[in-house]
Design a protein around this motif. Structure first.
Motif, PDB file in Angstrom:
ATOM      1  N   GLU A 165       0.829  -1.209   0.000  1.00 48.96           N
ATOM      2  CA  GLU A 165       0.000   0.000   0.000  1.00 48.96           C
ATOM      3  C   GLU A 165       0.866   1.264   0.000  1.00 48.96           C
ATOM      4  OE1 GLU A 165      -3.619   1.566  -0.563  1.00 48.96           O
ATOM      5  OE2 GLU A 165      -3.230  -0.569  -0.271  1.00 48.96           O
ATOM      6  N   ILE A 166       1.971   1.211   0.723  1.00 48.26           N
ATOM      7  CA  ILE A 166       2.867   2.367   0.795  1.00 48.26           C
ATOM      8  C   ILE A 166       3.475   2.667  -0.577  1.00 48.26           C
ATOM      9  CG2 ILE A 166       5.120   3.132   1.659  1.00 48.26           C
ATOM     10  CD1 ILE A 166       4.394   1.984   4.348  1.00 48.26           C
ATOM     11  N   TYR A 167       3.854   1.629  -1.312  1.00 44.03           N
ATOM     12  CA  TYR A 167       4.507   1.835  -2.602  1.00 44.03           C
ATOM     13  C   TYR A 167       3.503   2.319  -3.656  1.00 44.03           C
ATOM     14  CZ  TYR A 167       7.886  -0.878  -0.009  1.00 44.03           C
ATOM     15  OH  TYR A 167       8.737  -1.314   0.971  1.00 44.03           O
ATOM     16  N   LYS A 168       2.254   1.856  -3.549  1.00 46.54           N
ATOM     17  CA  LYS A 168       1.211   2.378  -4.432  1.00 46.54           C
ATOM     18  C   LYS A 168       0.996   3.871  -4.159  1.00 46.54           C
ATOM     19  CE  LYS A 168      -1.402  -1.945  -4.937  1.00 46.54           C
ATOM     20  NZ  LYS A 168      -2.687  -2.638  -4.642  1.00 46.54           N
ATOM     21  N   ARG A 169       1.019   4.204  -2.894  1.00 47.73           N
ATOM     22  CA  ARG A 169       0.864   5.612  -2.512  1.00 47.73           C
ATOM     23  C   ARG A 169       2.047   6.439  -3.017  1.00 47.73           C
ATOM     24  NH1 ARG A 169       0.773   7.545   3.811  1.00 47.73           N
ATOM     25  NH2 ARG A 169       0.773   9.812   3.446  1.00 47.73           N
ATOM     26  N   PHE A 170       3.228   5.865  -2.957  1.00 47.15           N
ATOM     27  CA  PHE A 170       4.431   6.550  -3.425  1.00 47.15           C
ATOM     28  C   PHE A 170       4.324   6.923  -4.900  1.00 47.15           C
ATOM     29  CE2 PHE A 170       8.666   5.788  -5.459  1.00 47.15           C
ATOM     30  CZ  PHE A 170       9.276   6.969  -5.042  1.00 47.15           C
ATOM     31  N   PHE A 171       3.961   5.969  -5.736  1.00 45.88           N
ATOM     32  CA  PHE A 171       3.838   6.240  -7.178  1.00 45.88           C
ATOM     33  C   PHE A 171       2.656   7.152  -7.474  1.00 45.88           C
ATOM     34  CE2 PHE A 171       6.311   2.244  -7.325  1.00 45.88           C
ATOM     35  CZ  PHE A 171       7.393   2.713  -8.067  1.00 45.88           C
TER      36      PHE A 171
ATOM     37  N   PRO B 124       3.939  15.175   0.671  1.00 46.98           N
ATOM     38  CA  PRO B 124       4.722  13.944   0.863  1.00 46.98           C
ATOM     39  C   PRO B 124       6.208  14.263   0.885  1.00 46.98           C
ATOM     40  CG  PRO B 124       3.005  13.607  -0.780  1.00 46.98           C
ATOM     41  CD  PRO B 124       3.015  15.072  -0.476  1.00 46.98           C
ATOM     42  N   LYS B 125       6.881  13.803   1.907  1.00 48.42           N
ATOM     43  CA  LYS B 125       8.275  14.201   2.099  1.00 48.42           C
ATOM     44  C   LYS B 125       9.197  13.665   1.016  1.00 48.42           C
ATOM     45  CE  LYS B 125       6.588  16.060   5.732  1.00 48.42           C
ATOM     46  NZ  LYS B 125       5.196  15.633   5.509  1.00 48.42           N
ATOM     47  N   VAL B 126       8.827  12.531   0.410  1.00 45.35           N
ATOM     48  CA  VAL B 126       9.662  11.997  -0.674  1.00 45.35           C
ATOM     49  C   VAL B 126       9.635  12.920  -1.888  1.00 45.35           C
ATOM     50  CG1 VAL B 126       9.468   9.582   0.043  1.00 45.35           C
ATOM     51  CG2 VAL B 126       7.728  10.567  -1.480  1.00 45.35           C
TER      52      VAL B 126
ATOM     53  N   CYS C 294      13.047   0.211   1.377  1.00 34.94           N
ATOM     54  CA  CYS C 294      13.123   0.399   2.835  1.00 34.94           C
ATOM     55  C   CYS C 294      13.072   1.886   3.191  1.00 34.94           C
ATOM     56  CB  CYS C 294      14.397  -0.228   3.380  1.00 34.94           C
ATOM     57  SG  CYS C 294      14.456  -2.032   3.267  1.00 34.94           S
ATOM     58  N   GLY C 295      13.746   2.722   2.394  1.00 32.42           N
ATOM     59  CA  GLY C 295      13.763   4.157   2.660  1.00 32.42           C
ATOM     60  C   GLY C 295      12.401   4.793   2.496  1.00 32.42           C
ATOM     61  N   VAL C 296      11.702   4.454   1.425  1.00 27.52           N
ATOM     62  CA  VAL C 296      10.359   4.990   1.192  1.00 27.52           C
ATOM     63  C   VAL C 296       9.413   4.555   2.303  1.00 27.52           C
ATOM     64  CG1 VAL C 296       8.334   4.804  -0.314  1.00 27.52           C
ATOM     65  CG2 VAL C 296      10.597   5.215  -1.307  1.00 27.52           C
ATOM     66  N   ARG C 297       9.507   3.299   2.686  1.00 27.93           N
ATOM     67  CA  ARG C 297       8.663   2.790   3.775  1.00 27.93           C
ATOM     68  C   ARG C 297       8.946   3.535   5.078  1.00 27.93           C
ATOM     69  NH1 ARG C 297       5.813  -1.888   4.005  1.00 27.93           N
ATOM     70  NH2 ARG C 297       5.287  -2.719   6.059  1.00 27.93           N
ATOM     71  N   LEU C 298      10.224   3.766   5.359  1.00 30.15           N
ATOM     72  CA  LEU C 298      10.623   4.465   6.583  1.00 30.15           C
ATOM     73  C   LEU C 298      10.070   5.887   6.602  1.00 30.15           C
ATOM     74  CD1 LEU C 298      12.449   4.420   9.178  1.00 30.15           C
ATOM     75  CD2 LEU C 298      14.252   5.367   7.722  1.00 30.15           C
ATOM     76  N   VAL C 299      10.176   6.592   5.481  1.00 35.47           N
ATOM     77  CA  VAL C 299       9.726   7.983   5.415  1.00 35.47           C
ATOM     78  C   VAL C 299       8.212   8.081   5.552  1.00 35.47           C
ATOM     79  CG1 VAL C 299       9.537  10.003   3.917  1.00 35.47           C
ATOM     80  CG2 VAL C 299      11.710   8.775   4.083  1.00 35.47           C
TER      81      VAL C 299
END
Length: 266
Positions: free
Chosen positions: A2-8, A104-106, A250-255
Protein backbone atom coordinates in the motif's frame (compact mmCIF):
# COMPACT_ATOMS: atom_id res chain seq x y z
CA UNK A 1 2.44 -2.74 -0.95
CA UNK A 2 0.00 0.00 0.00
CA UNK A 3 2.87 2.37 0.79
CA UNK A 4 4.51 1.84 -2.60
CA UNK A 5 1.21 2.38 -4.43
CA UNK A 6 0.86 5.61 -2.51
CA UNK A 7 4.43 6.55 -3.42
CA UNK A 8 3.84 6.24 -7.18
CA UNK A 9 0.45 7.92 -6.86
CA UNK A 10 2.09 10.88 -5.09
CA UNK A 11 4.69 11.19 -7.85
CA UNK A 12 1.91 11.37 -10.43
CA UNK A 13 -0.12 13.80 -8.33
CA UNK A 14 2.74 16.18 -7.53
CA UNK A 15 4.68 15.97 -10.81
CA UNK A 16 3.71 19.53 -11.78
CA UNK A 17 4.76 20.84 -8.38
CA UNK A 18 8.14 19.10 -8.61
CA UNK A 19 8.77 20.49 -12.07
CA UNK A 20 7.82 24.04 -11.04
CA UNK A 21 9.82 23.87 -7.78
CA UNK A 22 12.89 22.52 -9.58
CA UNK A 23 12.75 25.35 -12.12
CA UNK A 24 12.40 27.88 -9.32
CA UNK A 25 15.38 26.46 -7.44
CA UNK A 26 17.53 26.51 -10.57
CA UNK A 27 16.60 30.12 -11.31
CA UNK A 28 17.19 31.24 -7.72
CA UNK A 29 20.68 29.70 -7.69
CA UNK A 30 21.84 31.88 -10.58
CA UNK A 31 19.68 34.94 -9.94
CA UNK A 32 22.55 37.03 -8.56
CA UNK A 33 25.30 35.59 -10.72
CA UNK A 34 26.80 37.14 -13.83
CA UNK A 35 27.74 33.78 -15.34
CA UNK A 36 24.40 32.13 -14.46
CA UNK A 37 24.30 28.41 -15.24
CA UNK A 38 27.91 28.45 -16.47
CA UNK A 39 28.98 27.97 -12.83
CA UNK A 40 27.44 24.49 -12.89
CA UNK A 41 30.06 23.49 -15.44
CA UNK A 42 32.83 25.90 -14.48
CA UNK A 43 33.35 24.46 -10.98
CA UNK A 44 34.03 20.83 -12.02
CA UNK A 45 35.92 22.08 -15.07
CA UNK A 46 38.30 24.17 -12.93
CA UNK A 47 38.77 21.30 -10.47
CA UNK A 48 39.52 19.06 -13.44
CA UNK A 49 42.30 21.44 -14.53
CA UNK A 50 43.75 21.51 -11.00
CA UNK A 51 43.79 17.73 -10.60
CA UNK A 52 45.11 17.25 -14.14
CA UNK A 53 47.99 19.62 -13.44
CA UNK A 54 48.85 18.10 -10.05
CA UNK A 55 48.61 14.41 -10.93
CA UNK A 56 49.18 14.55 -14.67
CA UNK A 57 52.10 16.98 -14.81
CA UNK A 58 53.57 17.38 -11.34
CA UNK A 59 53.54 13.68 -10.44
CA UNK A 60 53.74 12.53 -14.05
CA UNK A 61 51.09 9.82 -13.68
CA UNK A 62 47.78 9.92 -15.46
CA UNK A 63 45.18 7.60 -16.97
CA UNK A 64 44.33 7.78 -20.67
CA UNK A 65 42.16 10.79 -21.53
CA UNK A 66 42.91 12.03 -18.02
CA UNK A 67 41.05 15.40 -18.18
CA UNK A 68 37.94 13.58 -19.38
CA UNK A 69 38.51 10.85 -16.79
CA UNK A 70 38.45 13.41 -13.98
CA UNK A 71 35.58 15.49 -15.36
CA UNK A 72 33.27 12.46 -15.55
CA UNK A 73 34.28 11.47 -12.04
CA UNK A 74 33.55 14.92 -10.64
CA UNK A 75 30.23 15.12 -12.50
CA UNK A 76 28.91 11.86 -11.06
CA UNK A 77 30.38 12.52 -7.62
CA UNK A 78 28.88 16.01 -7.37
CA UNK A 79 25.44 14.58 -8.14
CA UNK A 80 25.71 11.93 -5.43
CA UNK A 81 27.34 14.06 -2.72
CA UNK A 82 25.11 17.13 -3.27
CA UNK A 83 21.98 15.02 -2.89
CA UNK A 84 23.22 13.22 0.22
CA UNK A 85 24.29 16.46 1.91
CA UNK A 86 21.06 18.33 1.22
CA UNK A 87 18.76 15.47 2.18
CA UNK A 88 20.00 15.47 5.79
CA UNK A 89 18.64 19.02 6.21
CA UNK A 90 15.65 18.67 3.90
CA UNK A 91 12.88 18.73 6.51
CA UNK A 92 14.44 21.60 8.44
CA UNK A 93 14.98 23.52 5.20
CA UNK A 94 11.28 23.23 4.32
CA UNK A 95 10.03 23.61 7.88
CA UNK A 96 7.73 26.52 7.00
CA UNK A 97 6.07 24.41 4.30
CA UNK A 98 5.75 21.00 5.96
CA UNK A 99 4.46 22.54 9.21
CA UNK A 100 1.53 24.24 7.45
CA UNK A 101 0.42 21.98 4.60
CA UNK A 102 0.74 18.31 3.88
CA UNK A 103 3.33 17.46 1.27
CA UNK A 104 4.72 13.94 0.86
CA UNK A 105 8.28 14.20 2.10
CA UNK A 106 9.66 12.00 -0.67
CA UNK A 107 8.49 14.66 -3.13
CA UNK A 108 11.02 17.04 -1.60
CA UNK A 109 13.79 14.54 -2.30
CA UNK A 110 12.74 13.90 -5.88
CA UNK A 111 12.44 17.64 -6.56
CA UNK A 112 16.01 18.16 -5.35
CA UNK A 113 17.18 15.25 -7.49
CA UNK A 114 15.62 16.97 -10.50
CA UNK A 115 17.72 20.06 -9.75
CA UNK A 116 21.00 18.18 -9.34
CA UNK A 117 20.08 15.87 -12.21
CA UNK A 118 19.66 18.83 -14.56
CA UNK A 119 23.09 20.14 -13.56
CA UNK A 120 24.58 16.70 -14.15
CA UNK A 121 22.94 16.56 -17.58
CA UNK A 122 24.55 19.88 -18.51
CA UNK A 123 27.94 18.55 -17.44
CA UNK A 124 27.41 15.31 -19.37
CA UNK A 125 26.75 17.44 -22.43
CA UNK A 126 30.22 18.91 -21.92
CA UNK A 127 31.53 15.34 -21.64
CA UNK A 128 30.23 14.64 -25.16
CA UNK A 129 32.02 17.73 -26.47
CA UNK A 130 35.24 16.66 -24.72
CA UNK A 131 34.95 13.16 -26.20
CA UNK A 132 34.76 14.68 -29.65
CA UNK A 133 37.71 16.97 -28.87
CA UNK A 134 39.92 14.11 -27.63
CA UNK A 135 38.64 11.83 -30.42
CA UNK A 136 37.59 9.11 -28.02
CA UNK A 137 36.66 5.94 -29.91
CA UNK A 138 33.07 4.84 -29.34
CA UNK A 139 31.48 1.40 -29.47
CA UNK A 140 28.18 -0.18 -28.47
CA UNK A 141 29.57 -0.59 -24.96
CA UNK A 142 28.70 3.06 -24.43
CA UNK A 143 25.11 1.89 -23.91
CA UNK A 144 26.15 0.47 -20.54
CA UNK A 145 26.08 4.06 -19.33
CA UNK A 146 22.27 3.74 -19.16
CA UNK A 147 22.05 0.92 -16.56
CA UNK A 148 24.98 2.46 -14.69
CA UNK A 149 23.20 5.80 -14.38
CA UNK A 150 19.91 4.10 -13.47
CA UNK A 151 21.50 2.21 -10.57
CA UNK A 152 23.27 5.40 -9.47
CA UNK A 153 19.92 7.24 -9.35
CA UNK A 154 18.32 4.46 -7.31
CA UNK A 155 21.27 4.21 -4.95
CA UNK A 156 21.30 7.98 -4.40
CA UNK A 157 17.56 8.14 -3.73
CA UNK A 158 17.80 5.26 -1.27
CA UNK A 159 20.53 7.02 0.68
CA UNK A 160 18.57 10.27 0.60
CA UNK A 161 15.52 8.69 2.24
CA UNK A 162 17.56 7.50 5.21
CA UNK A 163 19.50 10.76 5.41
CA UNK A 164 16.29 12.79 5.48
CA UNK A 165 14.74 10.60 8.17
CA UNK A 166 17.70 10.56 10.55
CA UNK A 167 18.57 14.18 9.80
CA UNK A 168 15.40 15.19 11.64
CA UNK A 169 16.61 13.62 14.89
CA UNK A 170 20.41 13.82 14.65
CA UNK A 171 21.65 17.40 14.53
CA UNK A 172 25.26 16.41 13.92
CA UNK A 173 24.47 14.25 10.88
CA UNK A 174 25.52 17.04 8.51
CA UNK A 175 28.98 17.20 10.10
CA UNK A 176 29.29 13.43 9.98
CA UNK A 177 28.33 13.54 6.30
CA UNK A 178 31.03 16.09 5.56
CA UNK A 179 33.73 13.85 7.04
CA UNK A 180 32.36 10.62 5.54
CA UNK A 181 31.93 12.10 2.06
CA UNK A 182 35.41 13.59 2.10
CA UNK A 183 36.85 10.18 2.97
CA UNK A 184 34.65 8.47 0.39
CA UNK A 185 35.83 10.93 -2.27
CA UNK A 186 39.37 9.57 -2.03
CA UNK A 187 38.23 5.94 -1.72
CA UNK A 188 36.03 6.12 -4.81
CA UNK A 189 38.65 6.77 -7.47
CA UNK A 190 37.43 10.16 -8.62
CA UNK A 191 40.94 11.30 -9.58
CA UNK A 192 42.64 7.95 -10.16
CA UNK A 193 41.90 4.46 -11.41
CA UNK A 194 41.67 2.12 -8.42
CA UNK A 195 42.76 -0.99 -10.33
CA UNK A 196 45.64 0.78 -12.04
CA UNK A 197 47.02 2.69 -9.04
CA UNK A 198 46.23 0.26 -6.20
CA UNK A 199 45.56 -3.07 -7.91
CA UNK A 200 49.15 -3.71 -9.00
CA UNK A 201 50.50 -3.89 -5.45
CA UNK A 202 47.34 -4.49 -3.41
CA UNK A 203 44.86 -6.46 -5.54
CA UNK A 204 42.65 -7.46 -2.61
CA UNK A 205 42.35 -3.86 -1.44
CA UNK A 206 41.58 -2.75 -5.00
CA UNK A 207 38.78 -5.33 -5.20
CA UNK A 208 37.30 -4.16 -1.91
CA UNK A 209 37.45 -0.50 -2.88
CA UNK A 210 36.29 -1.03 -6.45
CA UNK A 211 33.51 -3.58 -6.01
CA UNK A 212 32.22 -3.24 -2.45
CA UNK A 213 31.98 0.54 -2.70
CA UNK A 214 28.89 1.03 -4.90
CA UNK A 215 29.76 4.60 -5.88
CA UNK A 216 33.24 3.52 -6.98
CA UNK A 217 31.90 0.56 -8.93
CA UNK A 218 29.17 2.54 -10.71
CA UNK A 219 31.48 5.45 -11.48
CA UNK A 220 34.05 3.07 -12.93
CA UNK A 221 31.37 1.30 -14.99
CA UNK A 222 30.05 4.57 -16.41
CA UNK A 223 33.51 5.96 -17.10
CA UNK A 224 34.79 2.76 -18.71
CA UNK A 225 31.75 2.56 -20.98
CA UNK A 226 32.15 6.19 -22.07
CA UNK A 227 35.85 6.52 -22.72
CA UNK A 228 37.44 3.05 -22.65
CA UNK A 229 34.84 0.97 -24.56
CA UNK A 230 34.70 -1.54 -21.74
CA UNK A 231 31.65 -3.47 -20.55
CA UNK A 232 31.09 -3.58 -16.77
CA UNK A 233 31.05 -6.66 -14.60
CA UNK A 234 27.34 -7.43 -15.01
CA UNK A 235 27.23 -9.65 -11.94
CA UNK A 236 28.11 -6.69 -9.75
CA UNK A 237 25.79 -4.44 -11.70
CA UNK A 238 22.86 -6.71 -10.83
CA UNK A 239 24.03 -7.02 -7.23
CA UNK A 240 24.07 -3.26 -6.75
CA UNK A 241 20.80 -2.90 -8.64
CA UNK A 242 19.13 -5.32 -6.20
CA UNK A 243 20.70 -3.59 -3.18
CA UNK A 244 19.72 -0.15 -4.48
CA UNK A 245 16.12 -1.24 -5.05
CA UNK A 246 15.97 -2.72 -1.56
CA UNK A 247 17.45 0.48 -0.15
CA UNK A 248 14.82 2.56 -1.96
CA UNK A 249 11.96 0.34 -0.78
CA UNK A 250 13.12 0.40 2.83
CA UNK A 251 13.76 4.16 2.66
CA UNK A 252 10.36 4.99 1.19
CA UNK A 253 8.66 2.79 3.77
CA UNK A 254 10.62 4.46 6.58
CA UNK A 255 9.73 7.98 5.41
CA UNK A 256 6.02 7.33 4.88
CA UNK A 257 5.64 5.64 8.25
CA UNK A 258 7.27 8.52 10.11
CA UNK A 259 6.57 11.64 8.05
CA UNK A 260 3.76 12.81 10.35
CA UNK A 261 6.24 12.92 13.24
CA UNK A 262 8.87 14.98 11.47
CA UNK A 263 7.28 18.32 12.37
CA UNK A 264 7.49 17.37 16.04
CA UNK A 265 11.13 16.43 15.59
CA UNK A 266 12.08 19.89 14.30
Amino acid sequence: MEIYKRFFADIKKYKDYMRFAAKSDLKSEVADSYLNWVWWVLEPFCLMLVYTFIFGFVFGKAENFYPLFIFIGLTIWNFFSANVKKSAQMIKRYKSVVSRVYLPKVILLIEHMLVTGFKMTVSLGIVVVMMLFFRVPVSLNILYVIPGMLVMLLLTFGFMCFEMHYGVYIDDLTKVNDIALRLLFYLTGIIFDINQRIGKNYPVLATILGKYNPVAYLLSAIRNALIYNQAPDLKWMFIWLAISLALCMCGVRLVYRNENNYVKGI
